[in-house]
Design an enzyme around this catalytic site. Sequence first.
Site, PDB file in Angstrom:
ATOM      1  N   ASP A 188      95.996  20.895  70.626  1.00 20.41           N
ATOM      2  CA  ASP A 188      95.116  20.664  69.476  1.00 20.41           C
ATOM      3  C   ASP A 188      95.416  19.356  68.752  1.00 20.41           C
ATOM      4  O   ASP A 188      94.628  18.906  67.937  1.00 20.41           O
ATOM      5  CB  ASP A 188      95.234  21.828  68.485  1.00 20.41           C
ATOM      6  CG  ASP A 188      94.689  23.105  69.089  1.00 20.41           C
ATOM      7  OD1 ASP A 188      93.658  23.029  69.766  1.00 20.41           O
ATOM      8  OD2 ASP A 188      95.302  24.165  68.894  1.00 20.41           O
ATOM      9  N   HIS A 236     104.630  25.420  69.752  1.00 19.31           N
ATOM     10  CA  HIS A 236     103.937  26.361  70.630  1.00 19.31           C
ATOM     11  C   HIS A 236     104.876  27.503  70.958  1.00 19.31           C
ATOM     12  O   HIS A 236     106.078  27.284  71.126  1.00 19.31           O
ATOM     13  CB  HIS A 236     103.483  25.656  71.921  1.00 19.31           C
ATOM     14  CG  HIS A 236     102.439  26.419  72.643  1.00 19.31           C
ATOM     15  ND1 HIS A 236     102.737  27.445  73.502  1.00 19.31           N
ATOM     16  CD2 HIS A 236     101.083  26.332  72.597  1.00 19.31           C
ATOM     17  CE1 HIS A 236     101.615  27.954  73.971  1.00 19.31           C
ATOM     18  NE2 HIS A 236     100.589  27.309  73.427  1.00 19.31           N
TER      19      HIS A 236
HETATM   20  N1  ACO Z   1     105.479  22.335  61.597  1.00 22.85           N
HETATM   21  C1  ACO Z   1     106.697  22.534  61.003  1.00 22.85           C
HETATM   22  N2  ACO Z   1     107.536  23.516  61.353  1.00 22.85           N
HETATM   23  C2  ACO Z   1     107.167  24.347  62.338  1.00 22.85           C
HETATM   24  C3  ACO Z   1     105.922  24.202  62.997  1.00 22.85           C
HETATM   25  C4  ACO Z   1     105.074  23.146  62.596  1.00 22.85           C
HETATM   26  N3  ACO Z   1     103.892  22.961  63.188  1.00 22.85           N
HETATM   27  N4  ACO Z   1     105.800  25.165  63.930  1.00 22.85           N
HETATM   28  C5  ACO Z   1     106.922  25.893  63.866  1.00 22.85           C
HETATM   29  N5  ACO Z   1     107.751  25.410  62.889  1.00 22.85           N
HETATM   30  C6  ACO Z   1     109.097  25.876  62.554  1.00 22.85           C
HETATM   31  C7  ACO Z   1     109.047  27.180  61.773  1.00 22.85           C
HETATM   32  O1  ACO Z   1     109.010  26.952  60.394  1.00 22.85           O
HETATM   33  C8  ACO Z   1     110.322  27.850  62.230  1.00 22.85           C
HETATM   34  O2  ACO Z   1     111.389  27.235  61.540  1.00 22.85           O
HETATM   35  P1  ACO Z   1     112.701  28.110  61.123  1.00 22.85           P
HETATM   36  O3  ACO Z   1     113.301  28.546  62.428  1.00 22.85           O
HETATM   37  O4  ACO Z   1     113.547  27.159  60.352  1.00 22.85           O
HETATM   38  O5  ACO Z   1     112.194  29.249  60.310  1.00 22.85           O
HETATM   39  C9  ACO Z   1     110.441  27.463  63.699  1.00 22.85           C
HETATM   40  O6  ACO Z   1     109.756  26.208  63.792  1.00 22.85           O
HETATM   41  C10 ACO Z   1     109.834  28.470  64.669  1.00 22.85           C
HETATM   42  O7  ACO Z   1     108.481  28.725  64.251  1.00 22.85           O
HETATM   43  P2  ACO Z   1     107.696  30.076  64.546  1.00 22.85           P
HETATM   44  O8  ACO Z   1     106.588  30.201  63.568  1.00 22.85           O
HETATM   45  O9  ACO Z   1     108.684  31.220  64.631  1.00 22.85           O
HETATM   46  O10 ACO Z   1     107.136  29.805  65.995  1.00 22.85           O
HETATM   47  P3  ACO Z   1     106.003  30.651  66.704  1.00 22.85           P
HETATM   48  O11 ACO Z   1     106.293  30.582  68.153  1.00 22.85           O
HETATM   49  O12 ACO Z   1     105.897  32.001  66.084  1.00 22.85           O
HETATM   50  O13 ACO Z   1     104.655  29.865  66.342  1.00 22.85           O
HETATM   51  C11 ACO Z   1     102.913  28.304  66.363  1.00 22.85           C
HETATM   52  C12 ACO Z   1     104.009  29.016  67.183  1.00 22.85           C
HETATM   53  C13 ACO Z   1     102.021  29.349  65.666  1.00 22.85           C
HETATM   54  C14 ACO Z   1     102.038  27.499  67.316  1.00 22.85           C
HETATM   55  C15 ACO Z   1     103.586  27.388  65.322  1.00 22.85           C
HETATM   56  O14 ACO Z   1     104.363  26.405  65.967  1.00 22.85           O
HETATM   57  C16 ACO Z   1     102.583  26.737  64.359  1.00 22.85           C
HETATM   58  O15 ACO Z   1     102.253  27.321  63.332  1.00 22.85           O
HETATM   59  N6  ACO Z   1     102.073  25.511  64.706  1.00 22.85           N
HETATM   60  C17 ACO Z   1     101.033  24.872  63.904  1.00 22.85           C
HETATM   61  C18 ACO Z   1      99.676  25.456  64.241  1.00 22.85           C
HETATM   62  C19 ACO Z   1      99.180  25.030  65.595  1.00 22.85           C
HETATM   63  O16 ACO Z   1      99.238  23.867  65.975  1.00 22.85           O
HETATM   64  N7  ACO Z   1      98.641  26.008  66.344  1.00 22.85           N
HETATM   65  C20 ACO Z   1      98.070  25.767  67.680  1.00 22.85           C
HETATM   66  C21 ACO Z   1      98.871  26.454  68.721  1.00 22.85           C
HETATM   67  S1  ACO Z   1      98.316  26.058  70.331  1.00 22.85           S
HETATM   68  C22 ACO Z   1      96.919  26.949  70.526  1.00 22.85           C
HETATM   69  O17 ACO Z   1      96.715  28.004  70.015  1.00 22.85           O
HETATM   70  C23 ACO Z   1      95.957  26.360  71.376  1.00 22.85           C
END
Ligand code: ACO
Length: 426
Positions: free
Chosen positions: A360, A303
């Site tokens: 979620d 998140h």
């Molecule tokens: N699985 C594996 N790795 C992940 C995940 C995940 N679900 N989420 C983030 N990471 C990793 C990224 O690859 C990144 O790694 P790195 O630093 O080695 O490159 C690091 O964690 C940071 O990730 P970002 O994408 O920069 O984080 P951001 O804050 O931009 O994204 C998000 C947040 C979109 C929720 C992300 O965690 C994600 O894609 N999660 C899966 C989708 C999801 O569950 N969305 C629902 C969000 S809650 C809502 O909207 C109600």
Amino acid sequence: MDNAKLVFDGKEYELPTFIGTENEPAIDIKKLRDTTGAITYDPGYGNTGACKSSITFIDGEQGILRYRGYPIEELAGKLRFSAAAYLMLFGKLPTEKEFTDWSKALTQNSFIHSSQVNFLDHYPSKAHPMNILGSMVSSMSSFYPHDSEDEDHVNINIQRLVGQVKTIAAFSYRKSVGLPYIYPRTDHSYSANFLRMMFASPAEEYVVPKVMEDALDTLLILHMDHEQNCSTSTVRMVCSSMANIYASISAGINALWGKLHGGANEAVLDMLTQIHQDNGDYMKYVNMAKDKNSNFRLMGFGHRVYKNFDPRATLLKDIVDRVLEEMGIHDPLLDIAKNLEEVALKDEFFIQRKLYPNIDFYSGILYRALGIPTEMFTVLFAIGRMPGWIAHWLEMRQDPDLRIQRPRQIYMGPTLRHFEPDGTLM
Ligand code: ACO
């Protein structure tokens, strides 16, 4: 609080600061470009406060979520969805009479204009219900007058939006399975009406199971607002151009659809189903999520704001256990989800990046237990989020600092070059 000091290009500048009611410090950069010539670069807006708001407080480090000052733990499961919606929209809990009047008004305004029903009827049978919802809400500006700023007028549009979103949602499901539409009743709560419109047969009385009604109320309340998330910021962005309430909310619905936002609940269930079909080999998916050469992410994990735990996920996990037990359901997908969570929470990759289950991760399992089909999950999120979006729309309209939202960019393209016409492009 003292002004902030910025040294830029050899000169020192002072920037005003202020502090929120929960002690969150902020640097006011409104005059930054005028005084320094520079702008900020903040892709994804992780450090940008786009507004002042008094609706929802989140402390992502401590896993705190409060609506209008009330902790989510004191609201979810403790009041009906329509009472929480009243709090969200009007800033205070309703009295008993206000609650009764408001609930009745929501039902009375939940009937869809008959021409809109024709419109819905003509969607392709395989249309995604989020697409139907977004365009049906957008079309409401053709059916209802919306330009007046008069309070009564605004209020009736709010009642229509909160009331009709569940009707549109249920009708889109009934249409997809070829069942006749069922209309709402004033003697049913908001969630009971939704469940009845989804599952009742016109041929017989349908008694909404209380366990389902209560679970749905809780789910919807947990989704009600989450400050400046992608869809709410979209509603605010569109509202800032003085677009009408229906156009603004419909834009938010479309933003919610994406799988990195509200669409994640559908993606989680698809992922759990896939793991189940893959003999429950969840470690394969944990390893895939960690593999930098794979685009795969554990859906329902991570998140932007919560870096400790998502309090909604914690509450939901307990509710899922309780409701499934009460309904006598054993869902193998829940076992897989729990295994995934356990492994991920001990794994350095997830610990370092502060990736925890978000709302979620468990919501889909509860929707499934309620009999909601997977493609309707994000629609349920939209129903819950509706009062939150509208609260932001209202707050923004009354904000003395309201300006059209218009971020800048740092241009990185070609510098000036010239076109020499040779006639081939004419
Ligand atoms: N699985 C594996 N790795 C992940 C995940 C995940 N679900 N989420 C983030 N990471 C990793 C990224 O690859 C990144 O790694 P790195 O630093 O080695 O490159 C690091 O964690 C940071 O990730 P970002 O994408 O920069 O984080 P951001 O804050 O931009 O994204 C998000 C947040 C979109 C929720 C992300 O965690 C994600 O894609 N999660 C899966 C989708 C999801 O569950 N969305 C629902 C969000 S809650 C809502 O909207 C109600």
